[in-house]
Write a protein that holds these residues in place. Structure first.
Motif, PDB file in Angstrom:
ATOM      1  N   HIS A 182       1.054  -1.171  -0.400  1.00 30.11           N
ATOM      2  CA  HIS A 182      -0.288  -0.294  -0.052  1.00 30.11           C
ATOM      3  C   HIS A 182       1.003   1.193   0.212  1.00 30.11           C
ATOM      4  O   HIS A 182       1.711   1.439   0.930  1.00 30.11           O
ATOM      5  CB  HIS A 182      -1.266   0.088   1.327  1.00 30.11           C
ATOM      6  N   GLY A 183       0.675   2.155  -0.708  1.00 27.90           N
ATOM      7  CA  GLY A 183       1.219   3.459  -1.247  1.00 27.90           C
ATOM      8  C   GLY A 183       2.874   3.494  -1.574  1.00 27.90           C
ATOM      9  O   GLY A 183       3.114   4.035  -1.769  1.00 27.90           O
ATOM     10  N   LYS A 184       3.312   1.734  -2.385  1.00 35.28           N
ATOM     11  CA  LYS A 184       4.738   1.994  -2.249  1.00 35.28           C
ATOM     12  C   LYS A 184       4.509   1.654  -3.857  1.00 35.28           C
ATOM     13  O   LYS A 184       4.059   2.126  -4.602  1.00 35.28           O
ATOM     14  CB  LYS A 184       5.174   0.252  -2.364  1.00 35.28           C
ATOM     15  N   LYS A 185       5.413   2.699  -4.536  1.00 33.59           N
ATOM     16  CA  LYS A 185       6.069   2.760  -5.988  1.00 33.59           C
ATOM     17  C   LYS A 185       6.742   1.492  -7.161  1.00 33.59           C
ATOM     18  O   LYS A 185       7.767   1.452  -5.911  1.00 33.59           O
ATOM     19  CB  LYS A 185       6.114   4.287  -6.002  1.00 33.59           C
ATOM     20  N   VAL A 186       5.808   0.880  -7.842  1.00 33.88           N
ATOM     21  CA  VAL A 186       5.854  -0.362  -8.755  1.00 33.88           C
ATOM     22  C   VAL A 186       6.326  -0.140  -9.526  1.00 33.88           C
ATOM     23  O   VAL A 186       5.796   0.677 -10.092  1.00 33.88           O
ATOM     24  CB  VAL A 186       5.873  -1.656  -8.213  1.00 33.88           C
ATOM     25  N   THR A 187       8.355   0.311 -10.528  1.00 32.44           N
ATOM     26  CA  THR A 187       8.326   0.492 -11.956  1.00 32.44           C
ATOM     27  C   THR A 187       8.784  -0.567 -12.241  1.00 32.44           C
ATOM     28  O   THR A 187       9.535  -1.744 -11.646  1.00 32.44           O
ATOM     29  CB  THR A 187       8.940   1.222 -11.851  1.00 32.44           C
ATOM     30  N   VAL A 188       7.907  -1.279 -13.290  1.00 34.06           N
ATOM     31  CA  VAL A 188       7.655  -2.744 -14.323  1.00 34.06           C
ATOM     32  C   VAL A 188       8.916  -2.388 -15.355  1.00 34.06           C
ATOM     33  O   VAL A 188       8.022  -1.210 -16.346  1.00 34.06           O
ATOM     34  CB  VAL A 188       6.422  -3.031 -14.919  1.00 34.06           C
ATOM     35  N   LEU A 189      10.189  -3.119 -15.664  1.00 34.88           N
ATOM     36  CA  LEU A 189      10.836  -2.710 -16.707  1.00 34.88           C
ATOM     37  C   LEU A 189      10.789  -3.782 -17.834  1.00 34.88           C
ATOM     38  O   LEU A 189      10.763  -4.838 -17.211  1.00 34.88           O
ATOM     39  CB  LEU A 189      12.303  -2.327 -16.238  1.00 34.88           C
ATOM     40  N   THR A 190      10.258  -3.411 -19.144  1.00 30.63           N
ATOM     41  CA  THR A 190       9.714  -4.741 -19.584  1.00 30.63           C
ATOM     42  C   THR A 190       9.789  -4.228 -21.325  1.00 30.63           C
ATOM     43  O   THR A 190       9.957  -2.641 -21.637  1.00 30.63           O
ATOM     44  CB  THR A 190       8.587  -5.297 -18.915  1.00 30.63           C
ATOM     45  N   GLN A 191      10.116  -5.512 -22.059  1.00 31.06           N
ATOM     46  CA  GLN A 191      10.222  -4.513 -23.234  1.00 31.06           C
ATOM     47  C   GLN A 191       8.683  -4.063 -23.646  1.00 31.06           C
ATOM     48  O   GLN A 191       7.505  -4.595 -23.810  1.00 31.06           O
ATOM     49  CB  GLN A 191      10.651  -6.031 -24.263  1.00 31.06           C
ATOM     50  N   ASN A 192       8.629  -3.216 -24.972  1.00 33.91           N
ATOM     51  CA  ASN A 192       6.635  -2.927 -25.548  1.00 33.91           C
ATOM     52  C   ASN A 192       6.509  -3.562 -26.632  1.00 33.91           C
ATOM     53  O   ASN A 192       6.517  -4.368 -27.856  1.00 33.91           O
ATOM     54  CB  ASN A 192       7.436  -1.848 -25.960  1.00 33.91           C
ATOM     55  N   SER A 193       5.990  -4.665 -26.269  1.00 30.37           N
ATOM     56  CA  SER A 193       6.177  -5.838 -27.076  1.00 30.37           C
ATOM     57  C   SER A 193       4.210  -6.154 -25.462  1.00 30.37           C
ATOM     58  O   SER A 193       4.010  -6.340 -25.046  1.00 30.37           O
ATOM     59  CB  SER A 193       6.708  -7.104 -26.586  1.00 30.37           C
ATOM     60  N   ALA A 194       3.637  -7.473 -26.992  1.00 29.79           N
ATOM     61  CA  ALA A 194       2.407  -8.232 -26.237  1.00 29.79           C
ATOM     62  C   ALA A 194       3.356  -9.182 -24.445  1.00 29.79           C
ATOM     63  O   ALA A 194       2.633  -8.275 -23.495  1.00 29.79           O
ATOM     64  CB  ALA A 194       2.253  -9.470 -26.833  1.00 29.79           C
ATOM     65  N   ALA A 208      -0.047  -0.498  -4.559  1.00 28.45           N
ATOM     66  CA  ALA A 208       0.480   0.445  -5.328  1.00 28.45           C
ATOM     67  C   ALA A 208       0.083   0.889  -5.642  1.00 28.45           C
ATOM     68  O   ALA A 208      -0.373   0.790  -6.666  1.00 28.45           O
ATOM     69  CB  ALA A 208       1.557  -1.366  -5.586  1.00 28.45           C
ATOM     70  N   LYS A 209       1.480   1.991  -6.653  1.00 31.12           N
ATOM     71  CA  LYS A 209       1.332   2.435  -7.451  1.00 31.12           C
ATOM     72  C   LYS A 209       2.719   1.761  -8.732  1.00 31.12           C
ATOM     73  O   LYS A 209       3.652   1.976  -8.804  1.00 31.12           O
ATOM     74  CB  LYS A 209       1.474   4.013  -6.951  1.00 31.12           C
ATOM     75  N   VAL A 210       1.057   1.581  -9.235  1.00 29.70           N
ATOM     76  CA  VAL A 210       2.793   1.496 -10.841  1.00 29.70           C
ATOM     77  C   VAL A 210       2.711   1.766 -12.305  1.00 29.70           C
ATOM     78  O   VAL A 210       2.292   2.405 -12.491  1.00 29.70           O
ATOM     79  CB  VAL A 210       2.398  -0.125 -11.109  1.00 29.70           C
ATOM     80  N   ASP A 211       3.666   2.262 -12.415  1.00 32.13           N
ATOM     81  CA  ASP A 211       4.148   2.496 -13.480  1.00 32.13           C
ATOM     82  C   ASP A 211       5.386   1.409 -14.700  1.00 32.13           C
ATOM     83  O   ASP A 211       5.386   0.558 -13.946  1.00 32.13           O
ATOM     84  CB  ASP A 211       5.187   3.446 -13.649  1.00 32.13           C
ATOM     85  N   ALA A 212       5.482   2.156 -15.752  1.00 34.88           N
ATOM     86  CA  ALA A 212       5.947   1.340 -16.592  1.00 34.88           C
ATOM     87  C   ALA A 212       7.159   2.337 -17.413  1.00 34.88           C
ATOM     88  O   ALA A 212       6.638   2.920 -17.362  1.00 34.88           O
ATOM     89  CB  ALA A 212       5.580   0.344 -17.190  1.00 34.88           C
ATOM     90  N   VAL A 213       8.481   1.093 -17.545  1.00 34.42           N
ATOM     91  CA  VAL A 213       9.048   1.532 -18.113  1.00 34.42           C
ATOM     92  C   VAL A 213       9.466   0.439 -19.298  1.00 34.42           C
ATOM     93  O   VAL A 213       9.338  -0.384 -19.685  1.00 34.42           O
ATOM     94  CB  VAL A 213      10.925   2.215 -17.810  1.00 34.42           C
ATOM     95  N   LEU A 214       9.109   1.177 -20.833  1.00 38.78           N
ATOM     96  CA  LEU A 214       9.101  -0.303 -22.451  1.00 38.78           C
ATOM     97  C   LEU A 214      10.165  -0.040 -22.802  1.00 38.78           C
ATOM     98  O   LEU A 214       9.862   1.514 -24.164  1.00 38.78           O
ATOM     99  CB  LEU A 214       7.687  -0.238 -22.639  1.00 38.78           C
ATOM    100  N   ALA A 215      11.293  -0.824 -23.365  1.00 40.86           N
ATOM    101  CA  ALA A 215      11.993  -0.325 -24.350  1.00 40.86           C
ATOM    102  C   ALA A 215      11.993  -1.032 -25.070  1.00 40.86           C
ATOM    103  O   ALA A 215      11.258  -2.395 -25.590  1.00 40.86           O
ATOM    104  CB  ALA A 215      13.740  -1.273 -23.649  1.00 40.86           C
ATOM    105  N   PRO A 216      11.950  -1.067 -27.199  1.00 41.87           N
ATOM    106  CA  PRO A 216      11.899  -1.856 -28.083  1.00 41.87           C
ATOM    107  C   PRO A 216      12.449  -2.993 -28.063  1.00 41.87           C
ATOM    108  O   PRO A 216      13.420  -3.282 -27.755  1.00 41.87           O
ATOM    109  CB  PRO A 216      12.474  -0.602 -29.304  1.00 41.87           C
TER     110      PRO A 216
END
Length: 409
Positions: free
Chosen positions: A181-193, A211-219
């Motif tokens: 709860h209230g923690k920040k989570v970043t998903v690092l993955t590829q911009n694919s299915a 949790a607060k979830v965002d993402a960094v997507l790489a080609p």
């Protein structure tokens, strides 16, 4: 390992099995592998025909090999090295789907047409989602293997799974974060299915816990991964969840290490098979791993029996060994407590069954056929060929239980 099962291998020589295998029991096949109207063990009892359809070749061939070796050890264990259950000899025919759903469906249709009542295997999630409706249409028992897609749970009453599902992976990752709860989570993955599915799963599971979830997507084609490592570092997340596939993995972990990501926050990723351990390089010792399984993780008598059975047969225990071993336990129980020919009775025998599996206490949830099971967290020590996992925590099945679903049919 002594084995009394009869095997028919389709389209491959025996040495090819060492690469990967998919087994299918052909109903109406004699021990010599010729088709006929019936099959028996010589005493007049009909043989139990089991079909293993899995990746003996293709991109997931290594996983298929692990599954097959586990299945063989589990079958020997569950039948006390007789190859028989309830007086019926077990016949196994192995079929390679090469990770291709069309090949898998064609093989399964042929096997079902010859009387096969039990299908198992399935390394690939896309294949599993094609075989599940086929099993329901033809009223055959289907026990999927390493395929982890959540969509397989509750897909129909004839489909079960012998491995874990993605939701259990994410819950295990969340255990490394603590209270989400209230923690920040970043998903690092590829911009694919593949990558988008992981982002969606983390948002559903950890986001659902606050949790607060965002993402960094790489080609997927990106060669220079430093900019993406820098983006992750700038997010200042409490947890970075990495879901990565492909040959660029070593470059990714080097970038994350060089940019100080793995040293400044908790970075979590899935622990794959032993061949993947060297890929993490110097970053490996700084990463936390969620683990479906690694040899020695469970520390149970059944796990020891699995490890001994695989090694005595010349195999190597690995990530998906339990999936094959558990599938064999399930099939033997379904026939022994249910019926060799009545699929409905086999289904009833499996629903709600609690048992000691290679990972520990396990249970097949009756309402949706989810396989409730322990999961593990680990760290790596050593680098290169010397890298090996060390257990951090065993999570009982109750701590990583996915929400129940309504059966589709």
């Amino acid at each position: 390992m002594r084995r009394s099962t009869s095997r028919t291998i389709t389209g491959r020589s025996l040495p090819a099995l060492a690469v990967l295998a998919a087994g299918v029991l052909l109903a109406g096949c004699s021990a010599a592998g010729t088709a006929g109207s019936s099959s028996s063990d010589g005493s007049g009892s009909a043989a139990v025909k089991v079909g293993l359809v899995y990746s003996r070749s293709g991109p997931l061939a290594a996983y298929g090999k692990q599954y097959l070796e586990g299945f063989n050890a589990g079958l020997a264990y569950a039948t006390h090295n007789t190859g028989k259950v309830g007086g019926h000899r077990i016949e196994v025919t192995e079929q390679d789907d090469a990770g291709d759903p069309a090949k898998a469906v064609a093989a399964a249709k042929t096997l079902i047409g010859k009387g096969t009542k039990i299908l198992a295997g399935t390394t690939d999630s896309g294949v599993a989602l094609q075989l599940a409706p086929l099993a329901a249409q033809n009223r055959v028992l289907y026990v999927s293997g390493p395929a982890a897609t959540d969509a397989l749970t509750a897909v129909n009453t004839f489909t079960f799974r012998s491995g874990r599902q993605s939701y259990q992976d994410i819950l295990t990752a969340g255990s490394l974060l603590g209270d989400s709860h209230g923690k920040k989570v970043t998903v690092l993955t590829q911009n694919s299915a593949f990558g988008q599915a992981n982002v969606a799963a983390v948002k559903q599971v950890l986001g659902g816990q606050g949790a607060k979830v965002d993402a960094v997507l790489a080609p997927p084609s990106a060669a220079d991964l430093t900019p993406f490592a820098q983006q992750v570092k700038s997010r200042k997340a409490d947890l970075v969840f990495v879901a990565w596939a492909g040959a660029s993995a070593p470059a990714l972990w080097t970038a994350l290490d060089q940019q100080g990501v793995v040293g400044s926050t908790k970075v979590v990723t899935g622990l794959a098979g032993t061949a993947s351990y060297p890929l993490f390089g110097a970053a490996g010792a700084k990463v936390s791993f969620l683990a479906h399984y690694f040899p020695g993780a469970a520390g149970t008598p059944v796990e020891k029996a699995m490890l001994d059975g695989i090694t005595k047969a010349g195999g190597t225990p690995d990530l998906f060994s339990p999936d094959g071993f558990t599938a064999a336990l399930m099939i033997v129980h379904a026939v022994e407590a249910g019926s060799a020919q009545d699929t409905s009775l086999m289904v009833k025998a499996l629903e709600g069954w609690s048992f000691q599996g290679p990972k520990g206490d396990e249970q097949i949830r009756a309402v949706d056929h989810a396989l409730l099971q322990p999961m593990f967290t680990a760290k790596l020590i050593g680098t290169g060929s010397a890298a090996k996992p060390v257990l951090l925590m065993r999570l009982p099945m109750g701590a990583v239980t996915p929400p129940s679903k309504q059966m589709a049919g």
